[in-house]
Design a protein around this motif. Structure first.
Motif, mmCIF file in Angstrom:
data_model
loop_
_atom_site.group_PDB
_atom_site.id
_atom_site.type_symbol
_atom_site.label_atom_id
_atom_site.label_comp_id
_atom_site.label_asym_id
_atom_site.label_seq_id
_atom_site.Cartn_x
_atom_site.Cartn_y
_atom_site.Cartn_z
ATOM 1 N N THR A 166 -5.489 4.711 -1.094
ATOM 2 C CA THR A 166 -4.231 4.507 -1.169
ATOM 3 C C THR A 166 -3.900 4.099 -2.644
ATOM 4 O OG1 THR A 166 -2.439 2.639 -0.338
ATOM 5 C CG2 THR A 166 -4.722 1.860 -1.074
ATOM 6 N N PHE A 217 0.792 0.206 -3.557
ATOM 7 C CA PHE A 217 0.307 -0.290 -2.490
ATOM 8 C C PHE A 217 -0.361 -1.751 -2.397
ATOM 9 C CE2 PHE A 217 -1.964 -1.109 1.489
ATOM 10 C CZ PHE A 217 -0.736 -1.141 2.639
ATOM 11 N N ASP A 246 1.978 -4.269 -3.795
ATOM 12 C CA ASP A 246 2.978 -4.527 -2.729
ATOM 13 C C ASP A 246 2.419 -5.602 -1.784
ATOM 14 O OD1 ASP A 246 5.013 -3.579 -3.992
ATOM 15 O OD2 ASP A 246 4.992 -1.660 -2.641
ATOM 16 N N LEU A 304 5.472 -3.083 4.374
ATOM 17 C CA LEU A 304 4.160 -2.257 4.302
ATOM 18 C C LEU A 304 3.904 -1.659 5.630
ATOM 19 C CD1 LEU A 304 2.027 -4.178 1.740
ATOM 20 C CD2 LEU A 304 3.536 -2.499 1.315
ATOM 21 N N LYS A 351 -2.038 1.251 7.352
ATOM 22 C CA LYS A 351 -2.670 0.998 6.089
ATOM 23 C C LYS A 351 -3.009 -0.258 5.500
ATOM 24 C CE LYS A 351 -0.621 3.921 2.895
ATOM 25 N NZ LYS A 351 0.134 4.562 1.821
ATOM 26 N N THR A 352 -2.145 -1.294 5.704
ATOM 27 C CA THR A 352 -2.656 -2.554 5.731
ATOM 28 C C THR A 352 -3.778 -2.944 6.440
ATOM 29 O OG1 THR A 352 -0.368 -3.355 5.336
ATOM 30 C CG2 THR A 352 -1.795 -5.202 5.873
#
Length: 91
Positions: free
Chosen positions: A50, A54, A57, A65, A69-70
């Protein structure tokens, strides 16, 4: 990239549990875990495929978000999300 730990975490049975009620709290937990592992934001961004933005953030608690991905970054840090009923009263 600085020297990375030989083995990234796969879980820690003795870790404290955190109740997360907002994106900022999730970001704080992720930041503390990253720092505890001795990793920089760029290290995690590279390992997690990533961008640095990101990571910034996430750690600042941006509420919009991408969920997957988190979750992927949390997994990389040795963290997991557990859903359970609230304790101590009404929902």
């Amino acid at each position: 990239m600085d020297k990375l730990p030989n083995k990234l975490p796969s879980g820690n049975k003795t870790a404290l549990r955190h109740v997360i009620r907002c994106a900022a709290e999730l970001g704080e937990v992720a930041r503390k875990q990253r720092q505890m592992l001795g990793l920089k934001q760029g290290d995690v961004a590279g390992l997690g495929n990533t961008g640095n933005r990101f990571m910034v953030d996430l750690e600042r608690g941006k509420p919009t978000l991408q969920l997957q991905k988190t979750l992927d970054v949390l997994d990389l840090l040795g963290l997991e999300v557990v859903i359970q009923p609230k304790s101590g009263g009404a929902a």
